[in-house]
Design an enzyme around this catalytic site. Structure first.
Site, PDB file in Angstrom:
ATOM      1  CE  LYS A 216      -2.315  30.647  16.547  1.00  0.00           C
ATOM      2  NZ  LYS A 216      -2.374  31.402  15.286  1.00  0.00           N
TER       3      LYS A 216
ATOM      4  CD  GLU B  34       2.901  36.509   7.368  1.00  0.00           C
ATOM      5  OE1 GLU B  34       1.852  36.001   7.812  1.00  0.00           O
ATOM      6  OE2 GLU B  34       4.032  36.136   7.741  1.00  0.00           O
TER       7      GLU B  34
ATOM      8  CD  GLU C 218       2.197  29.523   8.071  1.00  0.00           C
ATOM      9  OE1 GLU C 218       2.674  29.380   9.211  1.00  0.00           O
ATOM     10  OE2 GLU C 218       1.443  30.456   7.760  1.00  0.00           O
TER      11      GLU C 218
ATOM     12  CD1 TRP D  45       2.040  18.473  15.093  1.00  0.00           C
ATOM     13  CD2 TRP D  45       4.129  18.540  15.829  1.00  0.00           C
ATOM     14  NE1 TRP D  45       2.823  18.931  14.074  1.00  0.00           N
ATOM     15  CE2 TRP D  45       4.119  18.982  14.494  1.00  0.00           C
ATOM     16  CE3 TRP D  45       5.353  18.500  16.507  1.00  0.00           C
ATOM     17  CZ2 TRP D  45       5.269  19.372  13.821  1.00  0.00           C
ATOM     18  CZ3 TRP D  45       6.507  18.880  15.832  1.00  0.00           C
ATOM     19  CH2 TRP D  45       6.444  19.311  14.504  1.00  0.00           C
TER      20      TRP D  45
ATOM     21  CG  ASN E 258       2.255  19.562  25.508  1.00  0.00           C
ATOM     22  OD1 ASN E 258       1.814  18.490  25.117  1.00  0.00           O
ATOM     23  ND2 ASN E 258       1.512  20.640  25.639  1.00  0.00           N
ATOM     24  N   GLY E 259       6.656  18.742  24.878  1.00  0.00           N
ATOM     25  CA  GLY E 259       8.078  19.068  24.920  1.00  0.00           C
ATOM     26  C   GLY E 259       8.937  17.869  24.593  1.00  0.00           C
TER      27      GLY E 259
ATOM     28  CE  LYS F 227      -0.294  33.844   7.840  1.00  0.00           C
ATOM     29  NZ  LYS F 227       1.049  33.485   8.278  1.00  0.00           N
TER      30      LYS F 227
ATOM     31  NE  ARG G 211      -1.438  23.592  22.189  1.00  0.00           N
ATOM     32  CZ  ARG G 211      -0.782  24.476  22.923  1.00  0.00           C
ATOM     33  NH1 ARG G 211      -1.346  25.620  23.250  1.00  0.00           N
ATOM     34  NH2 ARG G 211       0.445  24.237  23.328  1.00  0.00           N
TER      35      ARG G 211
ATOM     36  CG  HIS H  79      20.964  40.436  -7.578  1.00  0.00           C
ATOM     37  ND1 HIS H  79      22.135  40.774  -8.236  1.00  0.00           N
ATOM     38  CD2 HIS H  79      20.388  41.605  -7.217  1.00  0.00           C
ATOM     39  CE1 HIS H  79      22.258  42.089  -8.255  1.00  0.00           C
ATOM     40  NE2 HIS H  79      21.209  42.618  -7.647  1.00  0.00           N
TER      41      HIS H  79
ATOM     42  CB  CYS I 286       0.807  18.145  22.208  1.00  0.00           C
ATOM     43  SG  CYS I 286       2.295  17.524  21.399  1.00  0.00           S
TER      44      CYS I 286
END
Length: 614
Positions: free
Chosen positions: A609, A483, A490, A74, A100-101, A487, A27, A506, A2
């Site tokens: 973030k 990647e 996300e 968050w 935060n945490g 993207k 973030r 496979h 956060c």
């Protein structure tokens, strides 16, 4: 994860706090709040949802104070509601905390406090901090009450507290998630990220783990959790504050995609000599003898940085001829890893604060291995705890989905692989010059690749309504398939999978039909003909193909149907740099699809973030 901001100075407090929160919106967050302290007490305003809701609440019911703290949350414990938004108060309403945490033992502490008569109003783990400090508050100051409370808490957390009982003082604590202190002219800031205060000061101090900052109008005292003084030096942040603005682009993500030529150039600058065929990495701080004796390299990272690590494996093994393992930070820390003699651990982290990566680094260091960080943030925890660093010079990256930070990591990995090859003698001087020349041409090549923006917008127009995508690549570019899929997931919320193309038969081939686009990453390299075969297999099952290939090569176009398939040519470069070039159109594809679907590109749901909790 956060955003934290605190201010003590002569400016109007609310605008400083809101500006700081606004600059940390990238973030990721689901609620926001501020607390203003005055001699009369603490005034609190909180809102669920976006920051505009908090701004509206402050307009309708203004608050004032001489200093204060703010937060964007968050959710980890408790729903994203106004009640659960930070800041949180104690029973008296005279102590406030932002956090935060995660406090891991908060339930047992909450039960203990409830038995002692404390009344809780939220579902969060944060609220117990305010009540613990209330209980421990004596005449020896807020910081000592916080120190006594810290002895009881377990977890990874950053805390910032204020109290009416100890006025004009801000206490900041770090045990995991980042905290920085900004030093201005007769004013002081505390924040969880540099952009929050960059418009006010460039002089910052990074708190280390188990360190505390006590901020008053007369200055800042730094101690450890026991109260022993800690010597700290400030860092000068060279980022241009304007670089954190959108610069005319609709979204930060698009701006940062377009900044990749500059980011690559800045990461290469001053580190190569074409004339001598040499690489110079001054921040490594390890003797060349360490690299000559290497028997094993382990790369540890999370998310997009893990994909960079996979490319790094190809680069280091190909150029320096050292075996490389690539590990998820979240797995390495728990699997009782076996560390080889003469091993090097490389951690890749944009922020330098990723919790799982840092924990894994500490485990590797505990076993005595040499370590390097590839990182974008000077002075961050990873750069302080490793033996040396290869800094990327991407500048601030605001969009949650990494773009220029990722490609800068690939540039740094290529530099590192060449540096190892130089020391180990696996490449001749002429071969080094060839690779360095390709690096020097790279910013121009990336700029050419970005010109595919209009083509990718047309691809997005055609395919944005699809529900599933499959991304395929081989060799250096199979991590880029991973990647590209990440993207798209996300920021557009479309289900996507990335695979080495040879693995398609496979299992994933069963999913291919006329409704699933297949993105084929197929530069003109030694596995191109294999990729042609994989594309033909996809076509035989009815899949529409989006082929990203080398300009001037018409072999892919010859097997595709212009009515259903699309070929997007990319400029040519050396094989080890194709992952960087091939990444660009995939970033653009994800961006334009997300925009067409009406998604919040810069702040996708449920994401943050910098993941500074487990």
């Amino acid at each position: 994860m956060c955003g934290i901001i605190g201010y003590l100075g002569s400016k109007p407090v609310v605008p400083v706090l809101l500006d700081g929160l606004r600059r940390m919106e990238y973030r990721g967050y689901d609620s926001a709040g501020v607390a203003l302290v005055s001699p009369e007490g603490i005034a609190l305003r909180r809102s669920a949802g976006k920051l505009v809701n908090l701004e509206n609440a402050l307009r309708e019911d203004p608050v004032d104070g001489v200093y204060g703290v703010g937060h964007t949350r968050w959710a980890t414990h408790g729903r994203p509601t106004e009640e659960n938004a930070h800041p949180h108060r104690d029973c008296t309403g005279r102590i406030v905390v932002v956090h935060n945490g995660i406090i891991e033992n908060y339930l047992e502490l909450k039960q203990e406090l409830q038995q002692q008569g404390h009344q809780f109003k939220t579902e969060t783990d944060t609220e117990i901090v305010a009540h613990l400090v209330e209980r421990e508050m004596q005449s020896d100051g807020l910081e000592n009450a916080v120190r006594r409370a810290l002895k009881l808490m377990r977890g990874m957390f950053a805390l910032v507290l204020v109290s009416v009982e100890d006025p004009e003082k801000i206490v900041a604590v770090r045990n995991g998630p980042p905290i920085i202190v900004g030093l201005g002219q007769d004013e002081f800031f505390v924040a969880s990220d540099i952009p929050a205060i960059l418009s006010h000061t460039r002089d910052v101090v990074f708190l280390g783990d188990e360190e505390m900052a006590v901020i008053t109008r007369s200055g800042v005292e730094f101690t450890d959790f026991t109260g022993r003084a800690v010597s700290k030096t400030s860092k000068r942040v060279l980022w241009d504050p304007i670089a954190a603005e959108k610069g005319g682009h609709k979204h930060f993500m698009l701006k940062e995609i377009f900044e990749q030529p500059t980011a690559a150039r800045d990461t290469i600058l001053g580190r190569v000599s074409l004339e001598r065929g040499r690489i110079h990495l001054e921040e490594i701080n390890l003797s060349e003898d360490v690299f000559r004796k290497l028997r094993q390299v382990t790369i540890i990272a999370c998310g997009t940085s893990w994909h960079a690590g996979l490319v790094g494996k190809f680069l280091i093994e190909t150029l320096a001829r050292v075996p490389v393992e690539v590990d998820y930070g979240s797995e390495y820390r728990y699997r009782n890893a076996i560390v080889a003699e003469d091993e090097l651990t490389i951690v890749i982290t944009q922020s330098g604060e990723t919790a799982d990566t840092l924990a894994s680094l500490r485990e590797a260091k505990r076993q005595g291995v040499a370590s390097l960080a590839i990182c974008n943030v000077v002075g961050s925890m990873a750069t302080r705890e490793t033996d040396g660093t290869v800094y990327t010079h991407a500048g601030p990256e605001i969009g949650v989905a990494s773009t220029k930070a990722f490609t800068s990591q690939l540039v740094a990995l290529d530099l590192l692989a060449l540096y190892l090859a130089q020391i180990r003698g696996t490449l001749s001087t002429d071969e080094m010059r060839t690779h360095i020349d390709a690096l020097l041409q790279l910013p121009h090549v990336i700029d050419q690749a970005i010109r595919a923006s209009a083509a990718m917008e047309r691809v997005a127009e055609k395919f944005h309504s699809r529900r599933d995508f499959l991304f395929l690549g081989r060799g250096f570019n199979y991590p880029i398939a991973l990647e590209g899929a990440l993207k798209l997931k996300e920021i557009s919320y479309i289900h996507a999978e990335g695979y080495p193309a040879g693995e398609m038969k496979h299992g994933p081939i069963a999913l291919i039909d006329e409704n699933m686009p297949v993105v084929a990453i197929a530069p003109d390299d030694h596995v191109f003909e294999k990729m042609l075969g994989n594309v033909q297999e996809a076509k035989a099952r009815g899949g529409a193909v989006i082929a990203i290939t080398s300009e001037g090569d018409h072999r892919m176009s010859a097997i595709l149907d212009p009515a259903n398939d699309i070929v997007v040519p990319m400029p040519r470069t050396s094989p080890q740099l194709t992952p960087i070039v091939m990444t660009i159109p995939l970033q653009l594809l994800a961006y334009y699809i997300a925009v067409r679907r009406g998604c919040d590109v810069d702040q996708p749901r449920n994401l943050a973030k910098s993941v500074t909790v487990e």
